[in-house]
Write an enzyme that holds these catalytic residues in place. Structure first.
Site, PDB file in Angstrom:
ATOM      1  N   LYS A  46       0.844  -1.198   0.000  1.00 27.59           N
ATOM      2  CA  LYS A  46       0.000   0.000   0.000  1.00 27.59           C
ATOM      3  C   LYS A  46       0.884   1.255   0.000  1.00 27.59           C
ATOM      4  O   LYS A  46       1.928   1.279   0.665  1.00 27.59           O
ATOM      5  CB  LYS A  46      -0.900  -0.011   1.248  1.00 27.59           C
ATOM      6  CG  LYS A  46      -1.751   1.227   1.445  1.00 27.59           C
ATOM      7  CD  LYS A  46      -2.881   1.341   0.449  1.00 27.59           C
ATOM      8  CE  LYS A  46      -3.677   2.641   0.642  1.00 27.59           C
ATOM      9  NZ  LYS A  46      -4.586   2.898  -0.487  1.00 27.59           N
ATOM     10  N   SER A  72     -12.544   6.509  -2.040  1.00 23.28           N
ATOM     11  CA  SER A  72     -11.728   7.649  -1.630  1.00 23.28           C
ATOM     12  C   SER A  72     -11.129   7.274  -0.283  1.00 23.28           C
ATOM     13  O   SER A  72     -11.576   7.731   0.768  1.00 23.28           O
ATOM     14  CB  SER A  72     -12.582   8.911  -1.520  1.00 23.28           C
ATOM     15  OG  SER A  72     -11.745   9.974  -1.088  1.00 23.28           O
ATOM     16  N   GLY A  74      -8.044   7.728   0.914  1.00 21.33           N
ATOM     17  CA  GLY A  74      -7.240   8.767   1.575  1.00 21.33           C
ATOM     18  C   GLY A  74      -5.934   8.245   2.147  1.00 21.33           C
ATOM     19  O   GLY A  74      -5.457   8.739   3.171  1.00 21.33           O
ATOM     20  N   ASN A 127       3.972   7.219  -6.070  1.00 20.01           N
ATOM     21  CA  ASN A 127       2.565   7.473  -6.388  1.00 20.01           C
ATOM     22  C   ASN A 127       2.396   8.969  -6.641  1.00 20.01           C
ATOM     23  O   ASN A 127       2.386   9.766  -5.702  1.00 20.01           O
ATOM     24  CB  ASN A 127       1.678   6.984  -5.236  1.00 20.01           C
ATOM     25  CG  ASN A 127       0.204   7.091  -5.563  1.00 20.01           C
ATOM     26  OD1 ASN A 127      -0.179   7.754  -6.531  1.00 20.01           O
ATOM     27  ND2 ASN A 127      -0.623   6.451  -4.766  1.00 20.01           N
ATOM     28  N   CYS A 130      -2.489  10.051  -6.469  1.00 21.76           N
ATOM     29  CA  CYS A 130      -3.617   9.757  -5.573  1.00 21.76           C
ATOM     30  C   CYS A 130      -4.616  10.913  -5.652  1.00 21.76           C
ATOM     31  O   CYS A 130      -4.266  12.055  -5.373  1.00 21.76           O
ATOM     32  CB  CYS A 130      -3.152   9.557  -4.130  1.00 21.76           C
ATOM     33  SG  CYS A 130      -4.577   9.296  -3.045  1.00 21.76           S
ATOM     34  N   ILE A 192      -2.897   2.962 -15.426  1.00 20.23           N
ATOM     35  CA  ILE A 192      -3.202   4.238 -14.801  1.00 20.23           C
ATOM     36  C   ILE A 192      -3.699   4.024 -13.351  1.00 20.23           C
ATOM     37  O   ILE A 192      -4.141   2.922 -13.008  1.00 20.23           O
ATOM     38  CB  ILE A 192      -4.322   4.966 -15.585  1.00 20.23           C
ATOM     39  CG1 ILE A 192      -5.553   4.069 -15.729  1.00 20.23           C
ATOM     40  CG2 ILE A 192      -3.818   5.449 -16.921  1.00 20.23           C
ATOM     41  CD1 ILE A 192      -6.774   4.694 -16.338  1.00 20.23           C
ATOM     42  N   SER A 194      -6.700   5.143 -10.581  1.00 26.49           N
ATOM     43  CA  SER A 194      -8.145   5.295 -10.794  1.00 26.49           C
ATOM     44  C   SER A 194      -8.436   6.678 -11.397  1.00 26.49           C
ATOM     45  O   SER A 194      -7.611   7.593 -11.310  1.00 26.49           O
ATOM     46  CB  SER A 194      -8.884   5.141  -9.464  1.00 26.49           C
ATOM     47  OG  SER A 194      -8.429   6.115  -8.552  1.00 26.49           O
ATOM     48  N   GLY A 221     -12.099  -0.334 -12.298  1.00 26.68           N
ATOM     49  CA  GLY A 221     -12.866  -1.470 -12.808  1.00 26.68           C
ATOM     50  C   GLY A 221     -13.097  -1.356 -14.307  1.00 26.68           C
ATOM     51  O   GLY A 221     -12.473  -0.542 -14.994  1.00 26.68           O
ATOM     52  N   GLY A 249      -5.804  -1.096 -14.723  1.00 31.29           N
ATOM     53  CA  GLY A 249      -7.100  -0.464 -14.989  1.00 31.29           C
ATOM     54  C   GLY A 249      -8.085  -1.397 -15.656  1.00 31.29           C
ATOM     55  O   GLY A 249      -8.018  -1.608 -16.866  1.00 31.29           O
ATOM     56  N   THR A 272      -9.120  -3.811  -8.601  1.00 35.35           N
ATOM     57  CA  THR A 272     -10.558  -4.110  -8.477  1.00 35.35           C
ATOM     58  C   THR A 272     -10.799  -5.621  -8.462  1.00 35.35           C
ATOM     59  O   THR A 272     -11.586  -6.129  -7.657  1.00 35.35           O
ATOM     60  CB  THR A 272     -11.330  -3.429  -9.629  1.00 35.35           C
ATOM     61  OG1 THR A 272     -11.021  -2.039  -9.606  1.00 35.35           O
ATOM     62  CG2 THR A 272     -12.831  -3.598  -9.474  1.00 35.35           C
TER      63      THR A 272
HETATM   64  C1  SIN Z   1      -6.279   5.939  -1.653  1.00 39.22           C
HETATM   65  O1  SIN Z   1      -5.748   5.434  -0.652  1.00 39.22           O
HETATM   66  O2  SIN Z   1      -7.002   6.948  -1.561  1.00 39.22           O
HETATM   67  C2  SIN Z   1      -6.060   5.331  -2.993  1.00 39.22           C
HETATM   68  C3  SIN Z   1      -4.662   5.478  -3.409  1.00 39.22           C
HETATM   69  C4  SIN Z   1      -4.486   6.011  -4.786  1.00 39.22           C
HETATM   70  O3  SIN Z   1      -5.455   6.197  -5.530  1.00 39.22           O
HETATM   71  O4  SIN Z   1      -3.360   6.292  -5.162  1.00 39.22           O
END
Ligand code: SIN
Length: 311
Positions: A46, A72, A74, A127, A130, A192, A194, A221, A249, A272
């Site tokens: 993560k 979402s 976060g 990342n 996000c 990509i 989301s 998805g 994706g 997904t």
């Molecule tokens: C998230 O934890 O909000 C998703 C992580 C991401 O979209 O990079």
């Protein structure tokens, strides 16, 4: 016919074409160990930040349609120090561990990138996309900030560094991003993330379906597959084989994975599918991909990669 789906990302070998994406079911050690025991060809952790985070208020993830999620989260995570420790413990599963990092400032990105250079992670994914932090824009859409970020990430140790990119929708943006990636010798991209800031409404409750950001969240998805494929194809053409590509994706079955292979992806990550199906998805996806490769008489990933024909 003997078929191999073995591949590599930036020279790091992967036993098969499919692994998890940084997203669902990869935050705790128990979840990561399950990925270690599964047929995922890597363990992608993560996205972590300097400090632990609880993430956004709930509800923050909704199933919207059969094969779609709106979330979402976060960036809930245990803080980077835990993931440095996990990268060592997870080595026993004999597959590459991939760190994913996000800073709230460029200095934080720099600190995280350098910390993971000294870890047991094989690859470091930055990342840059996000969409779910209130008040913070996606750095991947700000090319000035991307340049500053890449000049920091460039000054690094020996581990390959990659970028998780947001979806782009205009060829000019693919051009600019590709020039930056080549100029700063980025080793791989994951495209990509989301599609950020989308809205799903429950018309019966007259309500949003998630709480954060007035219901705005990242859509993933099957709906986003054509956008992801276009991004993979665009970067494959522009990066000319110098940079490895993870396609991400809407990969729900082996046919989807095969489409990403034709578009030029070196490997794919799934989020997904993992959320909906659990860790059994990796075996199904690999088997389905093999069937498609056999049908088209391809015996290896290298033989099939980028073999999309144009009308
Ligand atoms: C998230 O934890 O909000 C998703 C992580 C991401 O979209 O990079």
């Amino acid at each position: 016919m003997s078929i191999s789906t073995a591949t590599n990302i930036a020279g790091v070998p992967l036993a098969s074409y499919v692994c998890n994406a940084s997203g669902p079911k990869c935050t705790s050690y128990e979840e990561l160990a399950e990925l270690g025991r599964s047929k995922s060809s890597a363990i992608v952790m993560k996205t972590c930040t300097i400090l632990p985070r609880k993430g956004n208020p709930e509800p923050r993830l909704a199933h919207v349609g059969k094969n779609r999620l709106l979330q979402s989260m976060g960036l809930p995570n245990l803080g980077y120090e835990k993931y440095i420790g996990f990268s060592k413990k997870l080595k026993k599963y004999g597959k590459p561990v991939i760190a994913s990092i996000a800073g709230f400032t460029l200095d934080e990105y720099d600190a995280l990138a350098h910390a993971f250079q000294k870890s047991d992670a094989a690859l470091i994914e930055i990342n840059a996309s996000c969409p779910n932090i209130k008040g913070k824009s996606q750095i991947g859409y700000d090319f000035g900030q991307m340049r500053d970020l890449l000049s920091l990430a460039c000054d690094r140790g020996g581990k390959p560094v990659g970028l998780k990119l947001p979806p782009y929708f205009d060829p000019v943006h693919w051009d600019i991003m590709s020039e930056l990636i080549l100029e700063y010798n980025i080793s791989f991209i994951s495209c990509i993330n989301s599609i950020g800031n989308t809205l799903v409404i429950d018309p019966w409750k007259r309500s949003t379906v998630i709480k954060p950001k007035k219901g705005l969240g990242g859509l993933s998805g099957e709906t986003i597959k054509p956008i992801a494929l276009a991004n993979v194809q665009a970067f494959y053409e522009r990066l000319m084989g110098q940079v490895s590509i993870f396609g991400v994706g809407g990969i729900m079955n082996g046919i989807d994975a095969f489409e990403f292979l034709l578009a030029g992806a070196d490997a794919v990550q799934v989020g997904t599918s993992l959320e909906l199906e659990g860790a059994g998805c990796f075996g199904h996806l690999d088997a389905g991909l093999r069937t498609m490769m056999e049908y088209h008489h391809f015996s290896s990933i290298a033989e099939a990669k980028g073999k999309l024909s144009y009308l």
